[in-house]
Design a protein around this motif. Structure first.
Motif, PDB file in Angstrom:
ATOM      1  N   THR A   1       0.827  -1.207   0.000  1.00  0.00           N
ATOM      2  CA  THR A   1       0.000   0.000   0.000  1.00  0.00           C
ATOM      3  C   THR A   1       0.861   1.257   0.000  1.00  0.00           C
ATOM      4  N   LEU A   2       1.917   1.263   0.814  1.00  0.00           N
ATOM      5  CA  LEU A   2       2.818   2.408   0.874  1.00  0.00           C
ATOM      6  C   LEU A   2       3.471   2.670  -0.478  1.00  0.00           C
ATOM      7  N   LEU A   3       4.001   1.624  -1.110  1.00  0.00           N
ATOM      8  CA  LEU A   3       4.688   1.797  -2.386  1.00  0.00           C
ATOM      9  C   LEU A   3       3.714   2.215  -3.485  1.00  0.00           C
ATOM     10  N   GLU A   4       2.501   1.656  -3.485  1.00  0.00           N
ATOM     11  CA  GLU A   4       1.495   2.068  -4.468  1.00  0.00           C
ATOM     12  C   GLU A   4       1.129   3.531  -4.276  1.00  0.00           C
ATOM     13  N   SER A   5       1.062   3.982  -3.031  1.00  0.00           N
ATOM     14  CA  SER A   5       0.764   5.382  -2.735  1.00  0.00           C
ATOM     15  C   SER A   5       1.877   6.299  -3.246  1.00  0.00           C
ATOM     16  N   LEU A   6       3.127   5.881  -3.035  1.00  0.00           N
ATOM     17  CA  LEU A   6       4.260   6.673  -3.530  1.00  0.00           C
ATOM     18  C   LEU A   6       4.187   6.825  -5.047  1.00  0.00           C
ATOM     19  N   VAL A   7       3.946   5.716  -5.754  1.00  0.00           N
ATOM     20  CA  VAL A   7       3.875   5.754  -7.219  1.00  0.00           C
ATOM     21  C   VAL A   7       2.726   6.635  -7.675  1.00  0.00           C
ATOM     22  N   ALA A   8       1.572   6.518  -7.015  1.00  0.00           N
ATOM     23  CA  ALA A   8       0.400   7.321  -7.383  1.00  0.00           C
ATOM     24  C   ALA A   8       0.663   8.807  -7.215  1.00  0.00           C
ATOM     25  N   ASN A   9       1.558   9.171  -6.295  1.00  0.00           N
ATOM     26  CA  ASN A   9       1.883  10.579  -6.063  1.00  0.00           C
ATOM     27  C   ASN A   9       3.073  11.064  -6.891  1.00  0.00           C
TER      28      ASN A   9
ATOM     29  N   TYR B   1      11.669   7.449  -7.464  1.00  0.00           N
ATOM     30  CA  TYR B   1      12.758   6.739  -6.787  1.00  0.00           C
ATOM     31  C   TYR B   1      12.520   6.772  -5.285  1.00  0.00           C
ATOM     32  N   CYS B   2      12.784   5.652  -4.648  1.00  0.00           N
ATOM     33  CA  CYS B   2      12.765   5.585  -3.190  1.00  0.00           C
ATOM     34  C   CYS B   2      13.925   4.683  -2.788  1.00  0.00           C
ATOM     35  N   GLY B   3      14.763   5.154  -1.885  1.00  0.00           N
ATOM     36  CA  GLY B   3      15.917   4.367  -1.472  1.00  0.00           C
ATOM     37  C   GLY B   3      16.205   4.504   0.009  1.00  0.00           C
ATOM     38  N   ILE B   4      16.843   3.479   0.545  1.00  0.00           N
ATOM     39  CA  ILE B   4      17.304   3.475   1.925  1.00  0.00           C
ATOM     40  C   ILE B   4      18.824   3.507   1.888  1.00  0.00           C
ATOM     41  N   GLY B   5      19.432   4.372   2.701  1.00  0.00           N
ATOM     42  CA  GLY B   5      20.884   4.513   2.652  1.00  0.00           C
ATOM     43  C   GLY B   5      21.545   4.520   4.005  1.00  0.00           C
ATOM     44  N   ALA B   6      22.837   4.256   3.975  1.00  0.00           N
ATOM     45  CA  ALA B   6      23.684   4.343   5.169  1.00  0.00           C
ATOM     46  C   ALA B   6      24.966   5.051   4.756  1.00  0.00           C
ATOM     47  N   HIS B   7      25.306   6.118   5.451  1.00  0.00           N
ATOM     48  CA  HIS B   7      26.500   6.895   5.136  1.00  0.00           C
ATOM     49  C   HIS B   7      27.344   7.067   6.395  1.00  0.00           C
ATOM     50  N   LEU B   8      28.622   6.842   6.253  1.00  0.00           N
ATOM     51  CA  LEU B   8      29.541   6.997   7.370  1.00  0.00           C
ATOM     52  C   LEU B   8      29.912   8.467   7.492  1.00  0.00           C
TER      53      LEU B   8
END
Length: 199
Positions: free
Chosen positions: A49-57, A61-68
């Motif tokens: 549901t969350l991803l479908e909502s993102l696409v509809a809006n 691109y949606c990403g999760i990151g880790a930066h030192l």
């Protein structure tokens, strides 16, 4: 939502979350949610549901990151890139951003904002500490989230790209300001063509 093609440089350190057919990526979703959980079906449903909502809006691109960071500790964050149409057709891009500032000021969602002329185009930067969960039961507090957004208008003012960076690490989130500024400067609006192999 718009079909306006764009280019933007995604920083190293981010892993894209698939925005297409979530069922086709169920193994990834189960890995994120640990398929051994008894509520894994409801978790998969919530993520879908969350991803479908993102696409509809208009999220591209949606990403999760880790930066030192220089302090030697990682900073975890979420990054989205959304493309949308503006209201009113072709206009000066600076007026589009000015109207956005005024509307956000009226509805109380402005935060700390700055209109900046970069070497490529004008950008509206907005920074605030908010909550990822809009409402909570009485007596409980939603966790704070540092949010930084860069909004880039097209040259004709018809389209906007919104780059949104969020992290639960409120104190250290500001360390990524330059990264988001560099992303905003990298945005390119490509002309729409009748047929193309570029996706």
């Amino acid at each position: 939502m718009t079909d306006q093609p764009i280019s933007v440089a995604i920083p190293d350190g981010y892993n894209a979350i698939p925005l297409g057919d979530v069922v086709a990526h169920a193994d990834l979703v189960h890995a994120i949610g640990d398929g051994t959980r008894p509520d894994s079906v409801s978790f998969l449903s919530a993520i879908t549901t969350l991803l479908e909502s993102l696409v509809a809006n208009g999220t591209r691109y949606c990403g999760i990151g880790a930066h030192l960071l220089p302090d030697g500790e990682p900073l975890y964050s979420c990054l989205t890139v959304t493309v949308g149409d503006t209201v009113g057709g072709q206009r000066n891009p600076r007026l589009v951003l000015s109207d956005l500032v005024q509307s956000r000021s009226v509805d109380g969602t402005l935060g700390l904002s700055a209109l900046v002329e970069t070497d490529t185009h004008p950008v509206l930067f907005t920074e605030k500490v908010g909550s990822v969960i809009p409402s909570q039961p009485a007596g409980s507090r939603a966790p704070a989230v540092y949010q930084l957004q860069a909004v880039v208008p097209s040259e004709d003012g018809r389209s906007l790209v919104a780059i949104e960076f969020s992290t639960p690490d409120v104190e250290r989130g500001i360390a990524c300001r330059k990264m988001i500024s560099d992303m905003a400067r990298s945005v390119t609006f490509r002309p729409q063509v009748g047929s193309s192999l570029n996706l």
